[in-house]
Design a protein around this motif. Structure first.
Motif, PDB file in Angstrom:
ATOM      1  N   LYS A 403       1.242  -1.442  -0.022  1.00  0.00           N
ATOM      2  CA  LYS A 403       0.192   0.056  -0.166  1.00  0.00           C
ATOM      3  C   LYS A 403       1.104   1.626  -0.139  1.00  0.00           C
ATOM      4  O   LYS A 403       2.122   1.667   0.886  1.00  0.00           O
ATOM      5  CB  LYS A 403      -0.519  -0.134   1.157  1.00  0.00           C
ATOM      6  CG  LYS A 403      -1.358  -1.257   1.128  1.00  0.00           C
ATOM      7  CD  LYS A 403      -2.791  -0.808   1.996  1.00  0.00           C
ATOM      8  CE  LYS A 403      -2.173  -0.936   3.584  1.00  0.00           C
ATOM      9  NZ  LYS A 403      -2.096  -2.436   3.668  1.00  0.00           N
ATOM     10  N   VAL A 404       0.225   2.043  -0.738  1.00  0.00           N
ATOM     11  CA  VAL A 404       1.144   3.210  -0.433  1.00  0.00           C
ATOM     12  C   VAL A 404      -0.277   4.535   0.184  1.00  0.00           C
ATOM     13  O   VAL A 404      -1.073   4.759  -0.271  1.00  0.00           O
ATOM     14  CB  VAL A 404       1.348   4.211  -1.683  1.00  0.00           C
ATOM     15  CG1 VAL A 404       1.864   5.666  -1.917  1.00  0.00           C
ATOM     16  CG2 VAL A 404       2.332   3.200  -2.162  1.00  0.00           C
ATOM     17  N   GLN A 422      -5.462   5.859   0.632  1.00  0.00           N
ATOM     18  CA  GLN A 422      -4.332   5.290   0.490  1.00  0.00           C
ATOM     19  C   GLN A 422      -4.363   3.973  -1.278  1.00  0.00           C
ATOM     20  O   GLN A 422      -6.063   3.404  -1.380  1.00  0.00           O
ATOM     21  CB  GLN A 422      -4.150   3.843   1.545  1.00  0.00           C
ATOM     22  CG  GLN A 422      -4.848   3.009   2.053  1.00  0.00           C
ATOM     23  CD  GLN A 422      -5.013   1.775   3.031  1.00  0.00           C
ATOM     24  OE1 GLN A 422      -4.919   2.155   3.344  1.00  0.00           O
ATOM     25  NE2 GLN A 422      -5.746   0.767   2.608  1.00  0.00           N
ATOM     26  N   LEU A 423      -2.915   3.923  -1.969  1.00  0.00           N
ATOM     27  CA  LEU A 423      -3.106   3.103  -3.521  1.00  0.00           C
ATOM     28  C   LEU A 423      -2.800   1.633  -2.863  1.00  0.00           C
ATOM     29  O   LEU A 423      -1.597   1.699  -2.280  1.00  0.00           O
ATOM     30  CB  LEU A 423      -2.419   4.107  -4.171  1.00  0.00           C
ATOM     31  CG  LEU A 423      -3.159   4.948  -4.575  1.00  0.00           C
ATOM     32  CD1 LEU A 423      -1.024   5.381  -5.056  1.00  0.00           C
ATOM     33  CD2 LEU A 423      -4.020   5.603  -5.153  1.00  0.00           C
ATOM     34  N   GLN A 424      -3.861   0.896  -3.478  1.00  0.00           N
ATOM     35  CA  GLN A 424      -3.714  -0.643  -3.320  1.00  0.00           C
ATOM     36  C   GLN A 424      -3.079  -1.066  -5.080  1.00  0.00           C
ATOM     37  O   GLN A 424      -3.453  -0.672  -5.098  1.00  0.00           O
ATOM     38  CB  GLN A 424      -4.743  -0.979  -2.639  1.00  0.00           C
ATOM     39  CG  GLN A 424      -4.878  -3.113  -2.364  1.00  0.00           C
ATOM     40  CD  GLN A 424      -4.177  -3.249  -1.457  1.00  0.00           C
ATOM     41  OE1 GLN A 424      -4.192  -2.666  -0.366  1.00  0.00           O
ATOM     42  NE2 GLN A 424      -2.639  -3.855  -1.463  1.00  0.00           N
ATOM     43  N   LEU A 425      -1.518  -1.653  -4.159  1.00  0.00           N
ATOM     44  CA  LEU A 425      -0.903  -2.316  -5.379  1.00  0.00           C
ATOM     45  C   LEU A 425      -0.578  -4.271  -5.141  1.00  0.00           C
ATOM     46  O   LEU A 425      -1.022  -4.471  -4.137  1.00  0.00           O
ATOM     47  CB  LEU A 425       0.477  -1.573  -5.229  1.00  0.00           C
ATOM     48  CG  LEU A 425       0.765  -0.941  -6.009  1.00  0.00           C
ATOM     49  CD1 LEU A 425       0.089  -0.183  -6.964  1.00  0.00           C
ATOM     50  CD2 LEU A 425       0.085   0.294  -4.991  1.00  0.00           C
ATOM     51  N   ASP A 460     -10.537  12.624  -9.509  1.00  0.00           N
ATOM     52  CA  ASP A 460     -11.516  11.676  -9.016  1.00  0.00           C
ATOM     53  C   ASP A 460     -11.312  10.772  -9.221  1.00  0.00           C
ATOM     54  O   ASP A 460     -11.837  10.273 -10.188  1.00  0.00           O
ATOM     55  CB  ASP A 460     -12.826  12.250  -8.750  1.00  0.00           C
ATOM     56  CG  ASP A 460     -13.571  11.800  -7.886  1.00  0.00           C
ATOM     57  OD1 ASP A 460     -12.891  11.024  -6.881  1.00  0.00           O
ATOM     58  OD2 ASP A 460     -15.134  12.149  -7.922  1.00  0.00           O
ATOM     59  N   GLY A 461     -10.728   9.267  -8.318  1.00  0.00           N
ATOM     60  CA  GLY A 461     -10.683   8.216  -8.750  1.00  0.00           C
ATOM     61  C   GLY A 461     -12.441   7.354  -7.930  1.00  0.00           C
ATOM     62  O   GLY A 461     -11.640   6.423  -8.261  1.00  0.00           O
ATOM     63  N   GLY A 462     -12.841   7.907  -8.138  1.00  0.00           N
ATOM     64  CA  GLY A 462     -13.388   7.330  -6.984  1.00  0.00           C
ATOM     65  C   GLY A 462     -14.806   6.668  -7.986  1.00  0.00           C
ATOM     66  O   GLY A 462     -15.101   5.626  -7.404  1.00  0.00           O
ATOM     67  N   ASN A 463     -15.152   5.961  -9.505  1.00  0.00           N
ATOM     68  CA  ASN A 463     -15.092   5.027 -10.136  1.00  0.00           C
ATOM     69  C   ASN A 463     -14.210   3.942 -10.264  1.00  0.00           C
ATOM     70  O   ASN A 463     -14.175   2.802 -10.942  1.00  0.00           O
ATOM     71  CB  ASN A 463     -15.387   5.671 -11.190  1.00  0.00           C
ATOM     72  CG  ASN A 463     -16.761   7.370 -10.753  1.00  0.00           C
ATOM     73  OD1 ASN A 463     -17.124   6.513 -10.108  1.00  0.00           O
ATOM     74  ND2 ASN A 463     -16.552   7.830 -11.614  1.00  0.00           N
ATOM     75  N   GLN A 464     -12.552   4.471 -10.488  1.00  0.00           N
ATOM     76  CA  GLN A 464     -11.605   2.640 -10.653  1.00  0.00           C
ATOM     77  C   GLN A 464     -11.815   2.552  -9.319  1.00  0.00           C
ATOM     78  O   GLN A 464     -11.813   2.102  -8.267  1.00  0.00           O
ATOM     79  CB  GLN A 464     -10.415   4.174 -10.272  1.00  0.00           C
ATOM     80  CG  GLN A 464     -10.602   5.304 -11.467  1.00  0.00           C
ATOM     81  CD  GLN A 464     -10.627   4.267 -12.549  1.00  0.00           C
ATOM     82  OE1 GLN A 464      -9.784   2.912 -13.182  1.00  0.00           O
ATOM     83  NE2 GLN A 464     -11.517   5.437 -13.688  1.00  0.00           N
ATOM     84  N   GLU A 465     -12.402   1.509  -9.483  1.00  0.00           N
ATOM     85  CA  GLU A 465     -12.294  -0.161  -8.175  1.00  0.00           C
ATOM     86  C   GLU A 465     -10.265  -0.214  -8.046  1.00  0.00           C
ATOM     87  O   GLU A 465      -9.720  -0.045  -8.866  1.00  0.00           O
ATOM     88  CB  GLU A 465     -12.557  -1.425  -9.407  1.00  0.00           C
ATOM     89  CG  GLU A 465     -13.709  -1.657  -9.882  1.00  0.00           C
ATOM     90  CD  GLU A 465     -14.818  -2.518 -10.085  1.00  0.00           C
ATOM     91  OE1 GLU A 465     -14.329  -3.584 -10.403  1.00  0.00           O
ATOM     92  OE2 GLU A 465     -15.819  -2.364 -10.670  1.00  0.00           O
ATOM     93  N   SER A 466     -10.539  -0.308  -7.349  1.00  0.00           N
ATOM     94  CA  SER A 466      -9.233  -0.693  -6.288  1.00  0.00           C
ATOM     95  C   SER A 466      -8.496   0.283  -7.112  1.00  0.00           C
ATOM     96  O   SER A 466      -7.020   0.070  -5.760  1.00  0.00           O
ATOM     97  CB  SER A 466      -8.832  -2.124  -6.355  1.00  0.00           C
ATOM     98  OG  SER A 466      -9.833  -3.139  -6.492  1.00  0.00           O
ATOM     99  N   ALA A 467      -8.262   1.267  -6.869  1.00  0.00           N
ATOM    100  CA  ALA A 467      -7.627   2.407  -7.382  1.00  0.00           C
ATOM    101  C   ALA A 467      -6.768   2.905  -5.555  1.00  0.00           C
ATOM    102  O   ALA A 467      -6.166   3.446  -5.776  1.00  0.00           O
ATOM    103  CB  ALA A 467      -7.973   3.235  -8.385  1.00  0.00           C
ATOM    104  N   ALA A 468      -8.254   3.875  -5.239  1.00  0.00           N
ATOM    105  CA  ALA A 468      -8.052   4.759  -3.910  1.00  0.00           C
ATOM    106  C   ALA A 468      -8.674   4.471  -2.823  1.00  0.00           C
ATOM    107  O   ALA A 468      -9.615   3.722  -3.604  1.00  0.00           O
ATOM    108  CB  ALA A 468      -7.628   6.279  -4.370  1.00  0.00           C
TER     109      ALA A 468
END
Length: 1334
Positions: A403-404, A422-425, A460-468
């Motif tokens: 995670k970042v 947090q960004l999940q990698l 806005d990364g709200g629509n990106q799955e598992s992005a943030a």
């Protein structure tokens, strides 16, 4: 909020040792590595990739030839210049690295399972196959041998005082069932446990711990022993305890591994054997095993060496499991996984030994089974966005495993370990890179352990799955809207064909995002002594997983340990391990990228005096320079050291900020700071109002600075954050607002951060006064405008509180007019815009002037009461008066209201005050009954406005003249009163008589006589003139009074007598001759006053030649004799004083040089000297005088002068003898010089009557005296005398001798006319007194 940055790595694969490697140790003196294998010892130089020596242990039969032997321990011994090796068969070998001699220093029949040296290498602990401990000295002398497994707990056994059994005690949430629960059965060690004993020492060498398999339960148990091999404590039974063990160097915690039912933990034991904290490893149950855990030397990083228990593809047999190395750090009680190194499942990449460097805390040594050696040099870094405009969110990223954790500090401040999002990698993260593009500074690229780079675009990364994932704030219930980035692409780094990525984790380091599709990175060159700078270019294809190809590699001789990039100039600077700075040149149309040495504008090569672990680029004096910070806190700009105690730094826009070990944070404006000023930072002390300096908490480090804002983020040693607004950042931002005429933003910033509001005007007075209407409309708050007005003061804050080198203040008003100018201009502006809305601010303008216009303010309030405005934004009279009372003391305002003579206004103010109506109503009622002028006189007298009271009382008529005259006498206002009446009036005459009597009482007789004479009171005027001996005015009054002749003669003789008493002989003679008609007395007076020529005139006028023989000649002969005697006396005295002065100065010079050793005087300044001082400041008498003078300092001036004369005593050895001699010599010179005019008159008379010889004798005598004096002046008043007297007593350049010398000199204020004493007198050479006929 720091991550681990890989500064440098070494990858050595082109070498081969003996057999198969098993363990390693580091030679700190040479930097080489000693590797133990199943056949012997191999020494490798990693920098040259050369094998320096091979020592076979097979030839001496210490190891078998078939490779089944095992080395259980290897240790470098620098003091003995040897390496110690322990073999599983039981031999302990010592190999001398200088003489190449191999010696067996001991052997154990049961074999050895481990060897561990104490940190100071004074003691050696061996664990044997019989489960015993053998302790030996560094000379391999046995100390003791004890069994590992002891039935006793140890000397630190806990004491039970009998307060109840464990079953009856409180068990928390588990309840009473915990008391009835049977203890869990201890499970034996896991099958993959190597069942060897592990030994670890505490840093001070006083204690060591052993983890061994208990023969009873089959599980591991921990025991702590002291250096005498006496058991101290035994750990409690812990299920699932594994083999790894390491004692934290700084502290009392011992790290180990525990496997629980659903998680795998790193656990910590205290020295008493009790558990104390834990954290979980990011693996599933039974997925990995931990071979070793190791603390680095400063206890900041914990390395965990892991290995898979099963292969990734269980269908494939005989496949090696993958190995990993994880680096963990702790901050704010949270454990972060900062780095993960994957070594893959290849047989040659299997780790066989892992070791931290004993001297360099962040250097990790790794040895793999295929004779692959790796070393990694890490250091701390803060990954922050580098934008410089307001669009940059001041992001800071923290790596935590896969995670970042990101926090945009412009929007919010979230303390770690929490974050904004947090960004999940998909796998562990190795590096976070922010874009250098100013327009995309919030974009993030993440390098993961599988050599992939994931790019996140701000938005806005709200629509990106598992992005943030939203963290602590910014969710649906939060007022702060956090914009998260979205994942754009994931790129796989494409290495060259044939390169096994798993054998070299983190092959690419220092990846820097320089352009939209280009990264710069570093890697190892063809040789270990070389580095390669390469470009990583993304492909433009549209599918999800794309490749990044390595382009334009540039080989650099040397180890590149730092790379920094400037987003403004796109300059790239490289730093070698030697400190040398290189410049990376981008490819052009005709040339490939290249690296050249960095040169200054003068052509000099730039090299840091020491290698730096953190670098940055900045511009100073128009030249781009490199900043560097070393591990030892030395801070350089190019090759110039500007600080030696720096802990962190950051460059943001035009500012350089850095913190120091002295707990201050400096903020320097690089646009206004020169390189010369930076060079003086180490030696110069900051001033009290230095805006560049701010005190901070001990150990604070800079996290980031919010661009185009005032926020500075600091992190404390324990991990919490603190937001400060550095004064330099605040003032710079305020000045930008004021330059752009953004008064509202400037005002709100200054009000919030407690900046003096005078800066709004003082920054640029001319511009501010020209834009007052803009200021009023922008602020648009009556309270804010009033706040600004109440803070106004005459002081120019740009020169006192907030000094700024490039002063922006222009056309500042004159001193004492600023407040009035601003108040008048602002009042006029508000009256023009809306006088009703800003009525309270207008009142403030009147009150805040240097001479408050309270009457005008009260009048405006009265107008509001009499004629209320219809404007809805207007305020009423009651509110205005209430506000006025807030600004001004009610009693003062009441007095001003009374002074307006408006009783309605007085009543309005009185009703708002705390005054008792019984106190002011009778007073007001009595005033209302009076006549107008007398009423105003009474009011003005009450208010002590006596000038106005006098004017009003003078208009009240003759019936009040007696009161007027008494008022004039009481207030002594005679001059003002005379101006109010005609000159010929009786009132004028009466006042003049009273004035004259007042002047006579004050002994101003001449002025009193003039007043009396002007008013016609000649008799009183005559008396006043006689008292001041103004005989001309007195005889004028006599003429007007028509005195008789006898009365005039009598008065003339009386006047002449007083004049002769005052040595005014010529005037007395004139009075005697003209008014007393007595020429003989007149001649006698002239002869007494040495007026020879005037006496001759009267003698011949009245034909009295007999007086020549009887009076004149005897007088001139007597005068000649007196002058001759006086000159002889003065000359002798002058020579004696001069000689004595030379002796006194010689004595004092010897005292200053230390030739005399006498006791320091007990004076008022004796505290400046030590009791044992050998310096002499004064004699005992000087001490007595000092005390005496201090006692009489408050007495009369006569006594003070008397005491001063005693201090300036000419007595030999007195305290101020040299000063007294100077005064005496100066007095003699002045006296002799003044004789020239008197002697000149006497010489003429002597020659007239034929006394040439006497005249010549007198002339030569005076001439000789003047010659001696003139010749001696340069010797007496030396050129350095005044300079020495002006030297300060104390200061950084003063010594004990200089302080003593200064206190031997007169004190300022204790000697009258001190400057004149040390200035040589000048003789008057313009007087022609000599007669040429002599």
């Amino acid at each position: 909020m720091r991550n681990l940055k890989l500064l440098h790595s070494l990858h050595c694969s082109g070498w081969q040792g003996l057999g198969k490697p098993q363990c390693l140790t580091v030679r700190t003196e040479t930097g080489t590595v000693l590797v133990g294998s199943d056949l012997g010892i191999t020494e490798l130089d990693p920098h040259t990739e050369q094998v320096l020596r091979k020592v076979s242990l097979v030839e001496e039969a210490f190891l078998p030839e078939d490779g089944t032997g095992c080395i259980v321990g290897i240790e470098d011994l620098p003091d003995q210049e040897s390496v110690c090796v322990a073999i599983a068969a039981g031999d302990v070998l010592l190999y001398n690295l200088n003489s190449n001699q191999l010696e067996c220093v001991g052997s154990v029949d049961s074999g050895l399972t481990g060897m561990s040296w104490s940190p100071d290498q004074e003691l050696l602990v061996l664990t044997t196959g019989q489960e015993t401990i053998i302790m030996m000295t560094k000379d391999f002398d046995p100390v003791t041998e004890v069994g590992i497994h002891q039935d006793d707990f140890g000397e630190g056994k806990f004491i039970t005082v009998g307060w109840g059994k464990k079953e009856t005690q409180f068990h928390g949430t588990e309840g009473k069932e915990a008391a009835r629960r049977k203890p869990a059965e201890i499970q034996p060690a896991f099958p993959w446990d190597d069942r060897r004993s592990r030994v670890t020492w505490r840093e001070d060498g006083q204690l060591f711990a052993i983890s061994a398999i208990c023969p009873v339960t089959g599980s591991r148990k921990l025991r702590i022993w002291n250096k005498e091999c006496v058991l101290q404590s035994t750990s409690e039974s812990v299920n699932g305890l594994e083999q790894a063990l390491c004692w934290k160097p700084s502290g009392n915690l011992i790290a180990s591994i525990q496997r629980k039912l659903n998680k795998h933990n790193v656990v910590f034991f205290e020295r008493n054997g009790l558990l104390h904290g834990e954290f979980s490893l990011p693996f599933d149950k039974d997925q990995v095993k931990v071979n070793e855990i190791l603390w680095n030397s400063d206890s900041t990083v914990l390395a965990v060496w892991l290995k898979d228990l099963r292969s990734a593809d269980e269908r494939i047999k005989d496949v090696q499991q993958s190995t990993y190395v994880q680096l963990w750090t702790v901050e704010n009680y949270h454990w972060y996984l900062k780095q993960t190194l994957h070594f893959g499942c290849d047989q040659t990449g299997q780790i066989v030994s892992l070791k931290w460097d004993p001297e360099s805390p962040f250097r990790l040594h790794v040895l793999c089974s295929g004779w692959l050696y790796l070393s990694f040099n890490w250091h701390w870094t803060t990954d922050r966005s580098t934008g410089e405009d307001s669009s940059d969110l001041a992001n800071v990223a923290v790596i935590d495993g896969d995670k970042v954790l990101v926090t945009p500090f412009r929007q919010t401040v979230v303390p770690p370990p929490m974050c904004a999002y947090q960004l999940q990698l998909p796998c562990a993260v190795n590096q976070v890179i922010f874009s250098s593009d100013p327009q995309r500074s919030n974009d993030i690229a993440v390098l993961t352990a599988d050599s992939q780079i994931s790019v996140y675009q701000a938005g806005d990364g709200g629509n990106q799955e598992s992005a943030a994932k939203i963290g602590a704030i910014g969710g649906s219930g939060s007022k702060i809207r956090i914009t998260t980035p979205k994942l754009v692409k994931t790129y796989r780094i494409k290495f060259e064909e044939g390169v096994t990525e798993s054998l070299n984790p983190l092959k690419l380091r220092m990846i820097t995002w320089v352009k939209e599709n280009t990264f710069l990175a570093l890697c190892q060159g063809p040789r270990t002594s070389q580095s390669v700078v390469c470009q990583l270019v993304t492909s433009s294809e549209e599918f999800q997983e794309e490749e990044i190809r390595i382009r334009s590699p540039v080989t650099v001789d040397g180890h590149v340990i730092n790379l920094c990039h400037s987003q403004k100039t796109h300059t790239v600077a490289l730093e070698l391990s030697s400190g040398q700075i290189l410049r990376y040149h981008w490819a052009t149309g005709s040339s490939e990228p290249c690296v050249k040495q960095w040169k200054s504008t003068t052509g000099c090569l730039i090299q840091f005096p020491q290698p730096c672990i953190e670098t940055a680029l900045c511009t100073v004096d128009g030249e781009e320079m490199v900043l560097g910070l070393t591990e030892r806190s030395r801070f350089f700009i190019n090759d110039l050291e500007i600080a030696s105690n720096t802990t962190s730094f950051v460059v943001c826009d035009e500012f350089l900020l850095f913190t120091t070990h002295s707990h201050i944070c400096r903020c320097l404006n690089l646009r206004t700071t020169s390189l010369k000023a930076l060079s003086h930072l180490t030696s110069s002390d900051y001033q009290p109002n230095d805006e560049t300096v701010r005190r901070v908490e001990r150990g604070s480090r800079i996290v980031t600075v919010v661009p185009q804002d005032t926020k500075l983020l600091l992190q404390m040693p324990r991990g919490n954050l603190e937001v400060v607004h550095h004064r330099a950042l605040v003032l710079a931002q305020v000045r930008k607002y004021l330059d752009r005429l953004k008064y509202k933003e400037a005002f709100e910033c200054m009000r919030k951060l407690r900046i003096n509001l005078n800066l709004i005007h003082d920054h640029n007075p001319k511009v501010f006064l020209e834009n007052l209407e803009n200021f009023v409309k922008q602020v648009d708050s009556i309270n804010y405008i009033n706040l600004f007005l109440t803070e106004l003061k005459e002081e120019d804050v740009t020169k006192t509180m907030y000094p700024h080198l490039p002063s922006s203040s222009t056309s500042a008003p004159e001193i004492g007019t600023k407040v009035n100018t601003v108040c008048d201009a602002l009042r006029t502006t508000m009256e023009r815009i809306n006088p009703h809305k800003y009525s309270l601010s207008i009142l403030t303008c009147h009150v805040r002037k240097r001479n408050p216009e309270l009457e005008t303010a009260l009048q405006k309030v009265h107008e509001l009461r009499a004629d209320p405005p219809s404007d809805p934004e207007a305020v009423g009279a009651e509110e205005a008066l209430k506000y006025l009372l807030f600004l001004v003391d009610v009693n003062e305002l009441y007095d001003y209201a009374v002074g307006t003579y408006d009783f309605d206004l007085v009543m309005m103010v009185a009703e708002k005050s705390q005054k008792d109506p019984k106190e002011y109503l009778p007073f007001l009622n009595s005033l209302k009954k009076m006549e107008t002028n007398y009423q105003r006189y009474s009011i003005d007298k009450y208010l002590k406005r006596y000038k106005k009271a006098l004017s009003h009382l003078s208009k009240c008529g003759p019936q009040h003249f007696t009161e007027l005259l008494n008022f004039i006498k009481d207030q002594q206002m005679y001059s003002e009163a005379l101006k109010l009446f005609p000159v010929n009036s009786q009132e004028y005459k009466d006042i003049s008589v009273a004035y004259g009597e007042y002047l006579s009482e004050k002994q101003y007789y001449e002025q009193a006589g003039l007043i009396f004479a002007r008013s016609g009171e000649c008799e009183k005027a005559l008396g006043a003139f006689l008292l001041c001996n103004s005989w001309q005015q007195a005889f004028c009054m006599v003429a007007q009074l028509h005195y008789t002749k006898d009365k005039v003669v009598s008065m003339a003789r009386s006047v002449a007598g007083r004049l002769m008493e005052q040595r005014r002989y010529s005037e007395a003679a004139l009075v005697l001759e003209q008014y007393a008609k007595d020429y003989e007395e007149a001649i006698t007076s002239l002869l007494e006053g040495a007026a020879w020529e005037e006496s001759l005139r009267l003698i011949y006028k009245y034909n009295r030649a007999d007086i020549l023989e009887t009076n004149l000649k005897p007088s001139i002969l007597e005068a000649h004799s007196n002058h001759m005697s006086f000159l002889d006396t003065q000359k002798t005295l002058f020579i004696r004083h001069k000689s004595r002065l030379a002796v006194v100065r010689e004595i004092k010079e010897k005292e200053l040089e230390g030739f005399l050793d006498e006791e320091v005087a007990d004076g008022p300044d004796s505290d400046l000297y030590s009791e044992a001082s050998s310096l002499r400041s004064a004699s005992g008498m000087g001490s007595k005088y000092s005390h005496s003078n201090s006692r009489i300092s408050a007495r009369s001036s006569k006594n003070r002068r008397k005491a001063e004369r005693k201090r300036h005593s000419l007595k030999e050895g007195s305290l101020l003898e040299d000063v007294a001699l100077l005064e005496a010599l100066r007095e003699i010179i002045w006296t002799v010089d003044k004789l020239t005019d008197e002697v000149h008159r006497l010489l003429k008379v002597l020659v007239l009557f034929g006394y040439d010889i006497l005249a010549s004798e007198l002339q030569h005598s005076l001439e000789d005296a003047l010659r001696v004096v003139e010749k001696s002046i340069p010797d007496i008043w030396q050129t350095d005398l005044k300079k020495a007297a002006a030297c300060p007593v104390l200061g950084p350049d003063s010594t004990a001798n200089s302080i003593t010398a200064s206190f031997q000199q007169p004190k300022n204020g204790g000697i009258p006319q001190q400057d004149e004493i040390f200035v040589p007198p000048k003789l008057n050479k313009n007087v022609q007194w000599k007669l040429n006929i002599l």
